[in-house]
Design an enzyme around this catalytic site. Structure first.
Site, mmCIF file in Angstrom:
data_model
loop_
_atom_site.group_PDB
_atom_site.id
_atom_site.type_symbol
_atom_site.label_atom_id
_atom_site.label_comp_id
_atom_site.label_asym_id
_atom_site.label_seq_id
_atom_site.Cartn_x
_atom_site.Cartn_y
_atom_site.Cartn_z
ATOM 1 N N LYS A 10 24.045 -34.099 18.584
ATOM 2 C CA LYS A 10 24.855 -35.179 19.151
ATOM 3 C C LYS A 10 26.271 -35.223 18.548
ATOM 4 C CE LYS A 10 20.945 -38.179 20.351
ATOM 5 N NZ LYS A 10 20.425 -39.570 20.301
ATOM 6 N N TYR A 50 20.495 -40.129 30.533
ATOM 7 C CA TYR A 50 19.771 -41.253 29.930
ATOM 8 C C TYR A 50 19.401 -42.341 30.943
ATOM 9 C CZ TYR A 50 20.465 -39.572 25.133
ATOM 10 O OH TYR A 50 20.421 -38.849 23.965
ATOM 11 N N PHE A 58 21.065 -51.180 24.888
ATOM 12 C CA PHE A 58 21.917 -50.204 24.199
ATOM 13 C C PHE A 58 22.481 -49.124 25.120
ATOM 14 C CE2 PHE A 58 17.463 -48.857 23.550
ATOM 15 C CZ PHE A 58 17.498 -47.578 24.081
ATOM 16 N N ARG A 86 9.768 -32.835 17.815
ATOM 17 C CA ARG A 86 9.844 -34.248 17.423
ATOM 18 C C ARG A 86 9.414 -34.432 15.962
ATOM 19 N NH1 ARG A 86 11.151 -37.554 21.582
ATOM 20 N NH2 ARG A 86 10.055 -39.426 20.919
ATOM 21 N N THR A 92 13.229 -41.995 15.501
ATOM 22 C CA THR A 92 14.534 -42.310 16.117
ATOM 23 C C THR A 92 15.491 -42.929 15.106
ATOM 24 O OG1 THR A 92 13.408 -42.717 18.211
ATOM 25 C CG2 THR A 92 15.642 -43.590 18.003
ATOM 26 N N ARG A 103 16.746 -35.925 11.070
ATOM 27 C CA ARG A 103 17.403 -37.244 11.108
ATOM 28 C C ARG A 103 17.481 -37.857 9.710
ATOM 29 N NH1 ARG A 103 14.543 -38.976 16.727
ATOM 30 N NH2 ARG A 103 16.264 -38.473 18.147
ATOM 31 N N ASN A 113 22.135 -40.788 15.787
ATOM 32 C CA ASN A 113 21.011 -40.204 15.057
ATOM 33 C C ASN A 113 20.950 -38.682 15.108
ATOM 34 O OD1 ASN A 113 20.179 -40.035 17.684
ATOM 35 N ND2 ASN A 113 18.218 -41.065 17.408
ATOM 36 N N HIS A 116 18.831 -35.130 19.586
ATOM 37 C CA HIS A 116 17.901 -35.587 20.621
ATOM 38 C C HIS A 116 16.804 -34.542 20.770
ATOM 39 C CE1 HIS A 116 16.358 -36.961 24.501
ATOM 40 N NE2 HIS A 116 16.371 -35.690 24.866
ATOM 41 N N GLU A 127 15.347 -32.059 31.551
ATOM 42 C CA GLU A 127 16.512 -32.092 30.662
ATOM 43 C C GLU A 127 17.142 -30.712 30.503
ATOM 44 O OE1 GLU A 127 14.994 -35.954 28.053
ATOM 45 O OE2 GLU A 127 15.324 -34.043 27.045
HETATM 46 P P1 CMP Z 1 17.350 -40.129 21.866
HETATM 47 O O1 CMP Z 1 16.189 -39.382 21.337
HETATM 48 O O2 CMP Z 1 18.551 -39.345 22.234
HETATM 49 O O3 CMP Z 1 16.889 -40.986 23.135
HETATM 50 C C1 CMP Z 1 17.453 -42.225 23.470
HETATM 51 C C2 CMP Z 1 18.452 -42.680 22.461
HETATM 52 O O4 CMP Z 1 18.804 -44.039 22.531
HETATM 53 C C3 CMP Z 1 17.863 -42.532 21.078
HETATM 54 O O5 CMP Z 1 17.786 -41.175 20.743
HETATM 55 C C4 CMP Z 1 18.806 -43.365 20.246
HETATM 56 O O6 CMP Z 1 19.941 -42.664 19.828
HETATM 57 C C5 CMP Z 1 19.225 -44.433 21.244
HETATM 58 N N1 CMP Z 1 18.575 -45.672 20.906
HETATM 59 C C6 CMP Z 1 17.272 -45.961 20.988
HETATM 60 N N2 CMP Z 1 17.035 -47.222 20.587
HETATM 61 C C7 CMP Z 1 18.226 -47.727 20.254
HETATM 62 C C8 CMP Z 1 18.640 -48.993 19.775
HETATM 63 N N3 CMP Z 1 17.765 -49.988 19.564
HETATM 64 N N4 CMP Z 1 19.940 -49.165 19.542
HETATM 65 C C9 CMP Z 1 20.807 -48.172 19.798
HETATM 66 N N5 CMP Z 1 20.486 -46.954 20.245
HETATM 67 C C10 CMP Z 1 19.201 -46.734 20.467
#
Ligand code: CMP
Length: 143
Positions: A10, A50, A58, A86, A92, A103, A113, A116, A127
């Protein structure tokens, strides 16, 4: 069982010059890179990627962040790829991620984070096709 997953390094990680270290962790864990590029996502592309999170509070921040700079989508192959990747990246929220995960090592927050990873075989296929044409995937070069 799945063999493919989509990773994205990212914008936070690319900006912090962590791309090489993250790719090293991925390949050391036994994943094969089947396609890779560096791109700056448009709002449409990030929003579409997304789409499943569209109703979430968010969502707008997520699209903003994912378009804030270049990112590196990578199509990966390994046995049981979705679950294995994962495990490698961790939870996450990096605060909840296990020691040694990508992470935990490289991410600053739940929103920013570092990486992905696809969450199912079905989404992995969708994807990968979001970023790569069939021609761009390595099997087309006979590898
Ligand atoms: P990702 O695995 O890319 O999939 C969805 C993304 O949304 C996740 O990683 C986070 O970066 C983001 N995300 C999920 N929950 C939250 C949250 N509560 N606040 C902000 N970002 C979020």
């Amino acid at each position: 069982m799945s063999y493919k997953t989509l990773a994205i390094i990212k914008p936070d990680a690319v900006k912090n010059n962590l791309t090489g270290q993250i790719i090293a962790k991925i390949t050391e864990a036994g994943f094969k890179i089947k396609a890779m590029k560096m791109v700056r996502l448009t709002k449409d592309s990030a929003g579409g990627f997304y789409e499943v999170h569209k109703a979430r509070t968010f969502y707008n921040d997520l699209v903003e962040f994912m378009t804030s700079g270049p990112c590196v989508p990578i199509a990966l192959e390994k046995e049981n790829a979705v679950a294995e990747f994962r495990n490698l990246i961790g939870a996450t929220d990096p605060a909840d991620a296990a020691d040694g995960t990508i992470r935990k090592l490289f991410a600053a927050s739940k929103a920013e984070n570092a990486v992905h990873g696809s969450d199912s075989d079905e989404n992995a296929a969708l994807e990968i096709s979001h970023f790569f044409s069939r021609k761009e995937l390595l099997e087309n070069f006979g590898a």
